[in-house]
Design a protein around this motif. Structure first.
Motif, PDB file in Angstrom:
ATOM      1  N   LEU A 110       0.843  -1.227   0.062  1.00 55.10           N
ATOM      2  CA  LEU A 110       0.281  -0.160  -0.102  1.00 55.10           C
ATOM      3  C   LEU A 110       0.970   1.358  -0.014  1.00 55.10           C
ATOM      4  O   LEU A 110       0.583   2.287  -0.779  1.00 55.10           O
ATOM      5  CB  LEU A 110      -0.805  -0.040   1.327  1.00 55.10           C
ATOM      6  CG  LEU A 110      -1.960  -1.182   1.063  1.00 55.10           C
ATOM      7  CD1 LEU A 110      -3.000  -0.983   2.493  1.00 55.10           C
ATOM      8  CD2 LEU A 110      -2.885  -0.610  -0.013  1.00 55.10           C
ATOM      9  N   LEU A 111       1.953   1.152   0.866  1.00 53.41           N
ATOM     10  CA  LEU A 111       2.952   2.428   0.990  1.00 53.41           C
ATOM     11  C   LEU A 111       3.568   2.657  -0.641  1.00 53.41           C
ATOM     12  O   LEU A 111       3.605   4.029  -0.897  1.00 53.41           O
ATOM     13  CB  LEU A 111       3.847   2.321   2.092  1.00 53.41           C
ATOM     14  CG  LEU A 111       3.204   2.459   3.400  1.00 53.41           C
ATOM     15  CD1 LEU A 111       4.350   1.973   4.232  1.00 53.41           C
ATOM     16  CD2 LEU A 111       2.866   3.579   3.666  1.00 53.41           C
ATOM     17  N   ILE A 112       4.036   1.681  -1.143  1.00 53.87           N
ATOM     18  CA  ILE A 112       4.559   1.649  -2.486  1.00 53.87           C
ATOM     19  C   ILE A 112       3.517   2.203  -3.491  1.00 53.87           C
ATOM     20  O   ILE A 112       3.816   3.146  -4.201  1.00 53.87           O
ATOM     21  CB  ILE A 112       5.156   0.224  -2.829  1.00 53.87           C
ATOM     22  CG1 ILE A 112       6.168   0.188  -2.140  1.00 53.87           C
ATOM     23  CG2 ILE A 112       5.565   0.406  -4.431  1.00 53.87           C
ATOM     24  CD1 ILE A 112       6.618  -1.497  -2.343  1.00 53.87           C
ATOM     25  N   LEU A 163       1.670   6.885  -6.640  1.00 53.67           N
ATOM     26  CA  LEU A 163       0.621   7.857  -7.008  1.00 53.67           C
ATOM     27  C   LEU A 163       0.862   9.341  -6.647  1.00 53.67           C
ATOM     28  O   LEU A 163       0.551  10.344  -7.466  1.00 53.67           O
ATOM     29  CB  LEU A 163      -0.707   7.509  -6.092  1.00 53.67           C
ATOM     30  CG  LEU A 163      -1.453   6.522  -6.567  1.00 53.67           C
ATOM     31  CD1 LEU A 163      -2.560   6.350  -5.684  1.00 53.67           C
ATOM     32  CD2 LEU A 163      -2.036   6.614  -8.177  1.00 53.67           C
ATOM     33  N   LEU A 164       1.794   9.621  -5.640  1.00 52.96           N
ATOM     34  CA  LEU A 164       2.189  11.120  -5.471  1.00 52.96           C
ATOM     35  C   LEU A 164       3.411  11.316  -6.369  1.00 52.96           C
ATOM     36  O   LEU A 164       3.551  12.543  -6.638  1.00 52.96           O
ATOM     37  CB  LEU A 164       2.942  10.985  -4.005  1.00 52.96           C
ATOM     38  CG  LEU A 164       1.888  10.742  -2.632  1.00 52.96           C
ATOM     39  CD1 LEU A 164       2.513  10.643  -1.548  1.00 52.96           C
ATOM     40  CD2 LEU A 164       1.034  12.004  -2.789  1.00 52.96           C
TER      41      LEU A 164
END
Length: 133
Positions: free
Chosen positions: A123-125, A130-131
């Motif tokens: 999820l962090l990846i 996305l950022l």
């Protein structure tokens, strides 16, 4: 209100219970007939009398001209024992019936585990990617 009652009365479980009640009443008559016609005479052989007529007389009655006994006070234990035998037979048959039904039911298999979602790192990846955009 009448519509709600009709829906309630026509539910499958209630109809099943009604059918089972009628069948149980008929089965009880069969068991009573079996006990009165077969079991009681055989047990009566032991006591040398009709099993249903067994009683303990507390106060003897008076025999009138017609041969009827009046004023007798007695404990009718033969009738009670016949009813007890009826109950035991019905309870045993119901036990065996329920045991057979439970055995026939499919054993419910546990529901498969839901698929595992992404881990925190995944999820962090995804958030990082996305950022960046």
């Amino acid at each position: 209100m009448l519509k709600e009652f009709k829906e309630f009365a026509m539910k499958g479980n209630l109809v099943d219970i009604a059918v089972a009640f009628v069948m149980g009443a008929a089965f009880n008559k069969v068991v009573t007939s079996f006990t009165a016609g077969i079991v009681s005479p055989l047990i009566g052989l032991i006591f040398q009398s009709d099993f249903n007529d067994l009683k303990y007389v507390i106060t003897p009655g008076v025999v009138d001209e017609t041969g009827a006994v009046t004023g007798e006070i007695a404990v009718l234990y033969g009738s009670f024992l016949t009813s007890l035998i009826d109950f035991i037979i019905v309870a045993f048959v119901m036990f065996m019936l329920i045991k057979g039904i439970n055995k026939m039911k499919k054993k419910e298999e546990p529901a498969p585990a839901p698929p595992a979602g992404p881990t925190q790192e995944e999820l962090l990846i995804q958030i990082r990617d996305l950022l960046k955009k």
